[in-house]
Design a protein around this motif. Structure first.
Motif, PDB file in Angstrom:
ATOM      1  N   LEU A  22     -23.828  11.565  22.415  1.00 32.34           N
ATOM      2  CA  LEU A  22     -24.224  12.808  22.615  1.00 32.34           C
ATOM      3  C   LEU A  22     -24.847  13.566  21.116  1.00 32.34           C
ATOM      4  O   LEU A  22     -25.604  14.288  21.341  1.00 32.34           O
ATOM      5  CB  LEU A  22     -23.151  13.742  23.296  1.00 32.34           C
ATOM      6  CG  LEU A  22     -23.482  15.097  23.643  1.00 32.34           C
ATOM      7  CD1 LEU A  22     -24.630  15.002  24.492  1.00 32.34           C
ATOM      8  CD2 LEU A  22     -22.078  15.775  24.552  1.00 32.34           C
ATOM      9  N   ALA A  23     -23.711  13.330  20.169  1.00 34.37           N
ATOM     10  CA  ALA A  23     -23.917  14.129  19.083  1.00 34.37           C
ATOM     11  C   ALA A  23     -25.354  13.492  18.468  1.00 34.37           C
ATOM     12  O   ALA A  23     -26.278  14.278  17.967  1.00 34.37           O
ATOM     13  CB  ALA A  23     -22.928  13.739  18.044  1.00 34.37           C
ATOM     14  N   GLY A  24     -25.751  12.239  18.269  1.00 32.26           N
ATOM     15  CA  GLY A  24     -26.746  11.534  18.371  1.00 32.26           C
ATOM     16  C   GLY A  24     -28.014  12.249  18.858  1.00 32.26           C
ATOM     17  O   GLY A  24     -29.167  12.423  18.230  1.00 32.26           O
ATOM     18  N   ALA A  25     -28.099  12.273  20.186  1.00 32.55           N
ATOM     19  CA  ALA A  25     -29.032  12.736  20.971  1.00 32.55           C
ATOM     20  C   ALA A  25     -29.275  14.335  20.569  1.00 32.55           C
ATOM     21  O   ALA A  25     -30.518  14.591  20.350  1.00 32.55           O
ATOM     22  CB  ALA A  25     -28.560  12.735  22.522  1.00 32.55           C
ATOM     23  N   SER A  30     -33.205  17.961  17.764  1.00 29.52           N
ATOM     24  CA  SER A  30     -33.196  18.815  16.698  1.00 29.52           C
ATOM     25  C   SER A  30     -34.172  18.626  15.411  1.00 29.52           C
ATOM     26  O   SER A  30     -35.064  19.241  15.084  1.00 29.52           O
ATOM     27  CB  SER A  30     -31.692  19.169  16.059  1.00 29.52           C
ATOM     28  OG  SER A  30     -31.098  19.823  17.075  1.00 29.52           O
ATOM     29  N   GLU A  31     -34.147  17.587  15.175  1.00 26.43           N
ATOM     30  CA  GLU A  31     -34.710  17.010  13.817  1.00 26.43           C
ATOM     31  C   GLU A  31     -36.084  16.774  14.116  1.00 26.43           C
ATOM     32  O   GLU A  31     -37.083  17.320  13.376  1.00 26.43           O
ATOM     33  CB  GLU A  31     -34.234  15.496  13.485  1.00 26.43           C
ATOM     34  CG  GLU A  31     -35.190  14.627  12.401  1.00 26.43           C
ATOM     35  CD  GLU A  31     -34.714  13.435  12.465  1.00 26.43           C
ATOM     36  OE1 GLU A  31     -35.385  12.662  11.833  1.00 26.43           O
ATOM     37  OE2 GLU A  31     -33.743  12.819  13.016  1.00 26.43           O
ATOM     38  N   HIS A  32     -36.423  16.095  15.159  1.00 31.78           N
ATOM     39  CA  HIS A  32     -37.876  15.828  15.751  1.00 31.78           C
ATOM     40  C   HIS A  32     -38.801  17.162  16.008  1.00 31.78           C
ATOM     41  O   HIS A  32     -39.797  17.157  15.535  1.00 31.78           O
ATOM     42  CB  HIS A  32     -38.100  14.876  16.741  1.00 31.78           C
ATOM     43  CG  HIS A  32     -37.787  13.429  16.024  1.00 31.78           C
ATOM     44  ND1 HIS A  32     -38.700  12.905  15.292  1.00 31.78           N
ATOM     45  CD2 HIS A  32     -36.738  12.635  16.316  1.00 31.78           C
ATOM     46  CE1 HIS A  32     -38.126  11.638  15.158  1.00 31.78           C
ATOM     47  NE2 HIS A  32     -37.112  11.459  15.658  1.00 31.78           N
ATOM     48  N   HIS A 207     -23.350  16.983   3.719  1.00 33.20           N
ATOM     49  CA  HIS A 207     -24.135  16.255   4.591  1.00 33.20           C
ATOM     50  C   HIS A 207     -25.666  16.595   4.415  1.00 33.20           C
ATOM     51  O   HIS A 207     -26.614  15.585   4.652  1.00 33.20           O
ATOM     52  CB  HIS A 207     -23.795  16.757   6.204  1.00 33.20           C
ATOM     53  CG  HIS A 207     -22.325  16.410   6.387  1.00 33.20           C
ATOM     54  ND1 HIS A 207     -21.942  15.089   6.137  1.00 33.20           N
ATOM     55  CD2 HIS A 207     -21.307  17.197   6.931  1.00 33.20           C
ATOM     56  CE1 HIS A 207     -20.455  15.391   6.426  1.00 33.20           C
ATOM     57  NE2 HIS A 207     -20.392  16.384   6.851  1.00 33.20           N
ATOM     58  N   MET A 208     -26.090  17.771   4.113  1.00 36.29           N
ATOM     59  CA  MET A 208     -27.515  18.235   4.041  1.00 36.29           C
ATOM     60  C   MET A 208     -27.863  17.587   2.645  1.00 36.29           C
ATOM     61  O   MET A 208     -29.125  16.882   2.574  1.00 36.29           O
ATOM     62  CB  MET A 208     -27.353  19.679   3.699  1.00 36.29           C
ATOM     63  CG  MET A 208     -27.229  20.300   5.212  1.00 36.29           C
ATOM     64  SD  MET A 208     -27.561  22.202   4.942  1.00 36.29           S
ATOM     65  CE  MET A 208     -29.157  22.157   4.650  1.00 36.29           C
ATOM     66  N   ILE A 209     -27.452  17.486   1.497  1.00 35.08           N
ATOM     67  CA  ILE A 209     -27.642  17.037   0.257  1.00 35.08           C
ATOM     68  C   ILE A 209     -27.724  15.502   0.300  1.00 35.08           C
ATOM     69  O   ILE A 209     -28.894  14.807  -0.073  1.00 35.08           O
ATOM     70  CB  ILE A 209     -26.899  17.472  -0.877  1.00 35.08           C
ATOM     71  CG1 ILE A 209     -26.964  18.975  -1.151  1.00 35.08           C
ATOM     72  CG2 ILE A 209     -27.252  16.806  -2.092  1.00 35.08           C
ATOM     73  CD1 ILE A 209     -25.724  19.463  -1.914  1.00 35.08           C
ATOM     74  N   SER A 286     -26.733  18.088  11.748  1.00 33.47           N
ATOM     75  CA  SER A 286     -26.581  18.383  13.026  1.00 33.47           C
ATOM     76  C   SER A 286     -25.470  17.230  13.810  1.00 33.47           C
ATOM     77  O   SER A 286     -24.783  17.448  14.539  1.00 33.47           O
ATOM     78  CB  SER A 286     -27.846  18.149  14.087  1.00 33.47           C
ATOM     79  OG  SER A 286     -28.731  19.205  13.451  1.00 33.47           O
ATOM     80  N   TYR A 287     -25.587  15.965  13.277  1.00 35.78           N
ATOM     81  CA  TYR A 287     -24.843  14.955  13.956  1.00 35.78           C
ATOM     82  C   TYR A 287     -23.341  15.164  13.586  1.00 35.78           C
ATOM     83  O   TYR A 287     -22.555  15.025  14.572  1.00 35.78           O
ATOM     84  CB  TYR A 287     -25.291  13.508  13.250  1.00 35.78           C
ATOM     85  CG  TYR A 287     -24.587  12.281  13.551  1.00 35.78           C
ATOM     86  CD1 TYR A 287     -24.377  11.925  15.205  1.00 35.78           C
ATOM     87  CD2 TYR A 287     -23.927  11.824  12.901  1.00 35.78           C
ATOM     88  CE1 TYR A 287     -23.484  10.964  15.571  1.00 35.78           C
ATOM     89  CE2 TYR A 287     -22.887  10.677  13.097  1.00 35.78           C
ATOM     90  CZ  TYR A 287     -22.872  10.280  14.480  1.00 35.78           C
ATOM     91  OH  TYR A 287     -22.089   8.981  14.836  1.00 35.78           O
ATOM     92  N   GLU A 288     -23.279  15.498  12.309  1.00 35.46           N
ATOM     93  CA  GLU A 288     -21.671  15.484  11.996  1.00 35.46           C
ATOM     94  C   GLU A 288     -21.173  16.759  12.766  1.00 35.46           C
ATOM     95  O   GLU A 288     -19.886  16.822  13.045  1.00 35.46           O
ATOM     96  CB  GLU A 288     -21.745  15.866  10.527  1.00 35.46           C
ATOM     97  CG  GLU A 288     -22.022  14.486   9.604  1.00 35.46           C
ATOM     98  CD  GLU A 288     -21.248  13.344   9.608  1.00 35.46           C
ATOM     99  OE1 GLU A 288     -20.006  13.373  10.202  1.00 35.46           O
ATOM    100  OE2 GLU A 288     -21.356  12.453   8.925  1.00 35.46           O
ATOM    101  N   PHE A 289     -22.008  17.784  12.652  1.00 44.53           N
ATOM    102  CA  PHE A 289     -21.580  19.045  13.513  1.00 44.53           C
ATOM    103  C   PHE A 289     -21.330  18.973  14.909  1.00 44.53           C
ATOM    104  O   PHE A 289     -20.180  19.078  15.409  1.00 44.53           O
ATOM    105  CB  PHE A 289     -22.685  20.203  13.282  1.00 44.53           C
ATOM    106  CG  PHE A 289     -21.998  21.445  13.980  1.00 44.53           C
ATOM    107  CD1 PHE A 289     -21.314  22.203  13.589  1.00 44.53           C
ATOM    108  CD2 PHE A 289     -23.059  21.559  15.313  1.00 44.53           C
ATOM    109  CE1 PHE A 289     -20.907  23.443  14.472  1.00 44.53           C
ATOM    110  CE2 PHE A 289     -22.525  22.591  16.105  1.00 44.53           C
ATOM    111  CZ  PHE A 289     -21.424  23.511  15.750  1.00 44.53           C
TER     112      PHE A 289
END
Length: 297
Positions: A22-25, A30-32, A207-209, A286-289
């Motif tokens: 679910l986190a990956g989805a 969000s990314e794309h 996570h961002m860096i 996003s995934y980690e969050f």
């Protein structure tokens, strides 16, 4: 920040298949969606266009000309294809990623680069099989003077004219890109994350860096393969007989070399890296969050 608040690093390394999927989805969508206009520019710059109108000197030039001649909406054409495909594909990707990583001992202490590399390669093999048809539709709608305005019309037309194989003709090339891309990206991400944040404290900036650095390197290294993939996925829109009949990765490489030399394999490098730096940062953030937020609900 109190202990009751979300703490990414306090979670078990393998938070559960459903949580990871679910986190990956959510991360994939969000990314794309956010980086889609730059991805459209990358596709335009990689296509070997017959018309000089569709030849761009750079990202800024492409953005200005597309916006002024076709309207800003042209940069978002086909976005629903990746929204529909990215969710399930990224769910499969991250679910597989975490499962294989746990299975191979990648969550244990130390630099587990073999486990993370295999996990990244396994994840992309599964996810790309699902995402490839959506990516073909996306690029057919991104090209200059695309006849398609609906993803369903595009899918139906491609299927009727070229058959089911058109949606998977680039799959071997996609894997040739994605396996090294994800192996490189995930390995660098895990390494940077441990170096930047050795105490494993709450740190979204980590996570961002880490994601941005990993995405930039992986994107640059795999750009030549991405040029070939774009040719294969957009062949049905070309009026050039040689490109329209391109059969596979080796054939695409031959055409690129004959027409543009070594420079041809770097087509779209700038927008590809520009897309992947923020998109990879956003994806991992996003995934980690989402993984932490879902786990703590």
């Amino acid at each position: 920040m109190t202990q009751e608040e979300i703490d990414y690093e306090s979670l078990p390394p393998n938070a559960g298949l459903s949580v990871n999927m679910l986190a990956g989805a959510l991360a994939g969508i969000s990314e794309h969606a956010v980086m889609y206009p730059v991805d459209s520019i990358k596709t335009r710059m990689q296509v070997f266009a017959a018309s000089p109108v569709a030849v761009y000197s750079g990202v800024g030039n492409a953005l200005t000309r597309i916006s002024s001649t076709e309207g800003v909406r042209a940069l978002w054409r086909g976005v629903w294809s990746v929204v529909l495909g990215a969710g399930p594909a990224h769910a499969v990707h991250f679910g597989t990623l975490e499962a294989v990583k746990e299975l191979l001992g990648g969550n244990e202490a130390g630099n587990q680069w073999v486990a993370t590399s295999i996990a990244g390669a396994s994840a992309t093999t599964a996810a790309d099989a699902l995402m490839n048809p959506f990516d073909v539709i996306k690029q057919r709608m991104q090209v200059h003077k695309s006849e398609f305005r609906s993803i369903f019309t595009c899918a139906r037309t491609v299927y009727q004219a070229e058959g089911l194989g058109a949606f998977f003709v680039s799959y071997p090339t996609t894997l040739a890109i994605s396996i090294p891309y994800n192996a490189i990206q995930y390995t660098i991400y895990e390494h940077l994350k441990r170096v930047i944040n050795p105490t494993h404290e709450y740190s979204p900036s980590t996570h961002m860096i880490s994601g941005a650095g990993a995405g930039a390197v992986a994107a640059a290294v795999t750009t030549p393969l991405d040029v070939a993939k774009t040719m294969l996925q957009t062949r049905g829109t070309s009026h050039d007989p040689e490109i329209r009949n391109v059969r596979g990765m080796a054939d695409a490489f031959r055409i690129i070399w004959n027409r543009d030399g070594l420079r041809g394999f770097g087509r779209g490098l700038s927008p590809r890296v520009m897309t992947n730096i923020p998109s990879s940062a956003l994806c991992w953030l996003s995934y980690e969050f989402f993984k932490a937020a879902i786990r703590t609900d």
